[in-house]
Design a protein around this motif. Structure first.
Motif, PDB file in Angstrom:
ATOM      1  N   PRO A 216       0.925  -1.085   0.028  1.00 17.63           N
ATOM      2  CA  PRO A 216       0.092  -0.114  -0.116  1.00 17.63           C
ATOM      3  C   PRO A 216       0.946   1.293   0.111  1.00 17.63           C
ATOM      4  CG  PRO A 216      -0.155  -1.147   2.195  1.00 17.63           C
ATOM      5  CD  PRO A 216       0.729  -1.813   1.285  1.00 17.63           C
ATOM      6  N   VAL A 217       2.231   1.288   0.251  1.00 17.77           N
ATOM      7  CA  VAL A 217       3.155   2.305   0.165  1.00 17.77           C
ATOM      8  C   VAL A 217       4.551   1.822  -0.381  1.00 17.77           C
ATOM      9  CG1 VAL A 217       2.307   3.047   2.392  1.00 17.77           C
ATOM     10  CG2 VAL A 217       3.952   1.606   2.352  1.00 17.77           C
ATOM     11  N   VAL A 218       5.008   3.185  -0.972  1.00 21.88           N
ATOM     12  CA  VAL A 218       6.452   2.688  -1.295  1.00 21.88           C
ATOM     13  C   VAL A 218       7.257   2.472  -0.413  1.00 21.88           C
ATOM     14  CG1 VAL A 218       8.308   3.883  -2.701  1.00 21.88           C
ATOM     15  CG2 VAL A 218       6.006   4.773  -3.341  1.00 21.88           C
ATOM     16  N   SER A 219       7.249   2.991   0.794  1.00 24.81           N
ATOM     17  CA  SER A 219       7.909   2.898   1.891  1.00 24.81           C
ATOM     18  C   SER A 219       7.447   3.278   2.975  1.00 24.81           C
ATOM     19  CB  SER A 219       9.680   2.949   1.697  1.00 24.81           C
ATOM     20  OG  SER A 219       9.767   4.352   1.848  1.00 24.81           O
ATOM     21  N   MET A 220       7.841   2.692   4.244  1.00 18.83           N
ATOM     22  CA  MET A 220       7.448   3.166   5.569  1.00 18.83           C
ATOM     23  C   MET A 220       8.396   2.527   6.445  1.00 18.83           C
ATOM     24  SD  MET A 220       5.840   2.780   8.561  1.00 18.83           S
ATOM     25  CE  MET A 220       5.597   0.886   8.355  1.00 18.83           C
ATOM     26  N   VAL A 221       9.062   3.385   7.532  1.00 20.65           N
ATOM     27  CA  VAL A 221       9.791   3.317   8.486  1.00 20.65           C
ATOM     28  C   VAL A 221       9.456   3.810   9.701  1.00 20.65           C
ATOM     29  CG1 VAL A 221      12.112   3.528   9.305  1.00 20.65           C
ATOM     30  CG2 VAL A 221      11.922   3.237   7.007  1.00 20.65           C
ATOM     31  N   CYS A 222       9.219   2.855  10.827  1.00 23.58           N
ATOM     32  CA  CYS A 222       9.112   3.104  12.089  1.00 23.58           C
ATOM     33  C   CYS A 222      10.398   2.866  12.863  1.00 23.58           C
ATOM     34  CB  CYS A 222       7.840   2.784  12.819  1.00 23.58           C
ATOM     35  SG  CYS A 222       6.175   3.137  11.894  1.00 23.58           S
ATOM     36  N   ALA A 223      10.983   3.587  13.493  1.00 25.09           N
ATOM     37  CA  ALA A 223      11.853   3.513  14.532  1.00 25.09           C
ATOM     38  C   ALA A 223      11.802   4.332  15.822  1.00 25.09           C
ATOM     39  CB  ALA A 223      13.407   4.439  13.981  1.00 25.09           C
ATOM     40  N   ASP A 224      12.448   4.178  16.914  1.00 31.20           N
ATOM     41  CA  ASP A 224      12.313   4.779  18.180  1.00 31.20           C
ATOM     42  C   ASP A 224      11.922   6.346  18.129  1.00 31.20           C
ATOM     43  OD1 ASP A 224      12.338   2.172  18.739  1.00 31.20           O
ATOM     44  OD2 ASP A 224      14.419   2.301  20.042  1.00 31.20           O
ATOM     45  N   GLY A 225      10.848   6.461  18.160  1.00 28.50           N
ATOM     46  CA  GLY A 225      10.483   8.141  18.178  1.00 28.50           C
ATOM     47  C   GLY A 225      10.509   8.648  16.813  1.00 28.50           C
ATOM     48  N   PHE A 226      10.423   7.907  15.741  1.00 25.81           N
ATOM     49  CA  PHE A 226      10.683   8.632  14.391  1.00 25.81           C
ATOM     50  C   PHE A 226       9.811   7.675  13.557  1.00 25.81           C
ATOM     51  CE2 PHE A 226      12.543   8.881  10.337  1.00 25.81           C
ATOM     52  CZ  PHE A 226      12.735  10.119  10.000  1.00 25.81           C
ATOM     53  N   PHE A 227       9.038   8.417  12.311  1.00 21.40           N
ATOM     54  CA  PHE A 227       8.157   7.840  11.512  1.00 21.40           C
ATOM     55  C   PHE A 227       8.531   8.430   9.969  1.00 21.40           C
ATOM     56  CE2 PHE A 227       4.392   8.774   8.785  1.00 21.40           C
ATOM     57  CZ  PHE A 227       4.104   7.140   8.721  1.00 21.40           C
ATOM     58  N   LEU A 228       8.509   7.669   8.947  1.00 17.99           N
ATOM     59  CA  LEU A 228       8.874   8.151   7.594  1.00 17.99           C
ATOM     60  C   LEU A 228       7.745   7.213   6.656  1.00 17.99           C
ATOM     61  CD1 LEU A 228      12.176   8.638   5.597  1.00 17.99           C
ATOM     62  CD2 LEU A 228      10.693   7.008   4.873  1.00 17.99           C
ATOM     63  N   LEU A 229       7.306   8.372   5.655  1.00 19.38           N
ATOM     64  CA  LEU A 229       6.498   7.563   4.637  1.00 19.38           C
ATOM     65  C   LEU A 229       6.630   8.023   3.524  1.00 19.38           C
ATOM     66  CD1 LEU A 229       3.793   5.906   4.209  1.00 19.38           C
ATOM     67  CD2 LEU A 229       2.450   8.082   4.515  1.00 19.38           C
ATOM     68  N   SER A 230       6.849   7.038   2.335  1.00 19.01           N
ATOM     69  CA  SER A 230       6.971   7.531   1.184  1.00 19.01           C
ATOM     70  C   SER A 230       5.801   6.948   0.186  1.00 19.01           C
ATOM     71  CB  SER A 230       8.137   6.783   0.263  1.00 19.01           C
ATOM     72  OG  SER A 230       9.358   7.509   0.974  1.00 19.01           O
ATOM     73  N   LEU A 231       4.876   7.958  -0.572  1.00 22.70           N
ATOM     74  CA  LEU A 231       3.756   7.488  -1.483  1.00 22.70           C
ATOM     75  C   LEU A 231       4.174   7.857  -2.898  1.00 22.70           C
ATOM     76  CD1 LEU A 231       1.067   8.825   0.950  1.00 22.70           C
ATOM     77  CD2 LEU A 231       1.528   6.535   0.439  1.00 22.70           C
ATOM     78  N   PHE A 232       3.557   7.190  -3.821  1.00 24.34           N
ATOM     79  CA  PHE A 232       3.550   7.473  -5.179  1.00 24.34           C
ATOM     80  C   PHE A 232       2.902   9.116  -5.396  1.00 24.34           C
ATOM     81  CE2 PHE A 232       4.094   2.838  -6.190  1.00 24.34           C
ATOM     82  CZ  PHE A 232       5.423   3.024  -6.546  1.00 24.34           C
ATOM     83  N   ASN A 233       3.176   9.487  -6.409  1.00 28.35           N
ATOM     84  CA  ASN A 233       2.295  10.777  -6.681  1.00 28.35           C
ATOM     85  C   ASN A 233       1.105  10.163  -7.571  1.00 28.35           C
ATOM     86  OD1 ASN A 233       3.253  10.574  -9.404  1.00 28.35           O
ATOM     87  ND2 ASN A 233       4.725  12.296  -9.118  1.00 28.35           N
ATOM     88  N   LYS A 234       0.211  11.100  -8.104  1.00 32.06           N
ATOM     89  CA  LYS A 234      -0.857  10.858  -8.611  1.00 32.06           C
ATOM     90  C   LYS A 234      -0.709  10.196 -10.257  1.00 32.06           C
ATOM     91  CE  LYS A 234      -4.393  13.334  -6.384  1.00 32.06           C
ATOM     92  NZ  LYS A 234      -5.368  14.336  -6.325  1.00 32.06           N
ATOM     93  N   LYS A 235       0.758  10.685 -10.642  1.00 32.45           N
ATOM     94  CA  LYS A 235       0.961  10.062 -11.887  1.00 32.45           C
ATOM     95  C   LYS A 235       1.846   8.599 -11.796  1.00 32.45           C
ATOM     96  CE  LYS A 235       2.140  14.440 -13.929  1.00 32.45           C
ATOM     97  NZ  LYS A 235       3.237  15.321 -14.595  1.00 32.45           N
ATOM     98  N   GLY A 236       1.726   8.021 -10.532  1.00 33.02           N
ATOM     99  CA  GLY A 236       2.213   6.874 -10.147  1.00 33.02           C
ATOM    100  C   GLY A 236       3.629   6.532 -10.310  1.00 33.02           C
ATOM    101  N   ILE A 237       4.470   7.764 -10.078  1.00 34.31           N
ATOM    102  CA  ILE A 237       5.772   7.929 -10.056  1.00 34.31           C
ATOM    103  C   ILE A 237       6.444   8.088  -8.737  1.00 34.31           C
ATOM    104  CG2 ILE A 237       7.857   9.312 -10.653  1.00 34.31           C
ATOM    105  CD1 ILE A 237       6.056  10.097 -13.362  1.00 34.31           C
TER     106      ILE A 237
END
Length: 269
Positions: A216-237
């Motif tokens: 469902p996502v390009v990438s997601m990282v949860c570390a201690d006290g930290f969150f990162l999320l990457s999603l495609f743009n609407k062009k699928g890039i």
């Protein structure tokens, strides 16, 4: 589901209008959801004066959304229902107002509906747009948090040498590492880093899940006290724009998404 919020009040307006028309009333209701507060606490927490907040309290009291007990104000039973129903809308609105260009350019259609409904939990996030010279580099904020974390949870649908190098290093330092990879990413790691992969995948403090199909996502990282999320743009890039946060709500959203994907894997087996 929200139909009752459109019923009339003593003011002749709908409840949703009463609650949402004033930023002061919205902030007050969100603040009171955690329990009774006296006027001094309300003024300090919301940075308001008595003159500014007392008329709003009166309106909410007149419509049975807030009640007063001695010198403290709290949500009525009805007020609690209203806040629980409308709080996700408050949070989502604030999130969109903070980073409109990012969110209106993202393809969120791949997210499960329950996580779309909780996107407001990411409202305290910041957008990182890498410049051309660091387009493929992981954010420094991610590196800094991984170095001091004891547990790392990751979902990734794309291969990056950084993940192999640093996740192996973290695992060797007894950091707990949980990964969900697509089959393509897994095969790339095994092919290009055979020795490291054999060691990493065989460690007691690593849990690796291979996800068939699209994540469902390009990438997601949860570390201690930290969150990162990457999603495609609407062009699928994948344009390398990332969302980062240190809020507990965002980190919980990420862990819940990981658990959701794990359950989805079990159901497919």
């Amino acid at each position: 589901m929200l139909d009752f919020l459109f019923c009339g009040t003593n003011m002749g307006v709908s409840i949703i209008e009463l609650v949402c028309r004033s930023e002061k009333r919205k902030n007050l209701l969100v603040y009171l959801k955690d329990g009774p507060r006296n006027l001094a606490a309300i003024k300090e927490a919301l940075d308001v004066t008595s003159t500014g907040v007392l008329p709003q309290i009166k309106l909410l009291k007149d419509n049975d959304i807030v009640v007063q007990k001695d010198d403290e104000y709290e949500l009525s039973i009805f007020g609690n229902i209203v806040v629980q129903k409308i709080l996700p809308v408050f949070k989502l609105t604030r999130m969109l107002e903070k980073n409109p260009e990012y969110w209106f350019s993202r393809d969120i259609s791949t997210l499960p509906m329950k996580f779309m409904e909780r996107l407001g939990d990411l409202g305290d996030s910041e957008v990182i747009e890498p410049d051309i010279n660091s387009l493929f580099d992981p954010p420094q904020e991610l590196i800094d948090h991984l170095l001091v974390s004891q547990h790392v949870t990751t979902i990734t649908s794309y291969f990056h040498p950084y993940y192999v190098k640093h996740f192996v290093g973290l695992a060797k330092k007894s950091v707990g590492v949980n990964l969900i990879l697509t089959n393509d990413v897994y095969e790339r790691i095994v092919e290009d880093y055979e020795e490291e992969a054999e060691v990493f995948f065989g460690m007691d403090n690593t849990s690796i899940y291979i996800y068939e199909g699209d994540l469902p996502v390009v990438s997601m990282v949860c570390a201690d006290g930290f969150f990162l999320l990457s999603l495609f743009n609407k062009k699928g890039i994948y344009d390398h724009n990332k969302l980062i946060s240190t809020s507990e709500e965002a980190i919980r959203w990420g862990h819940d998404l990981f658990e959701y994907c794990c359950l989805d894997l079990q159901e497919k087996e």
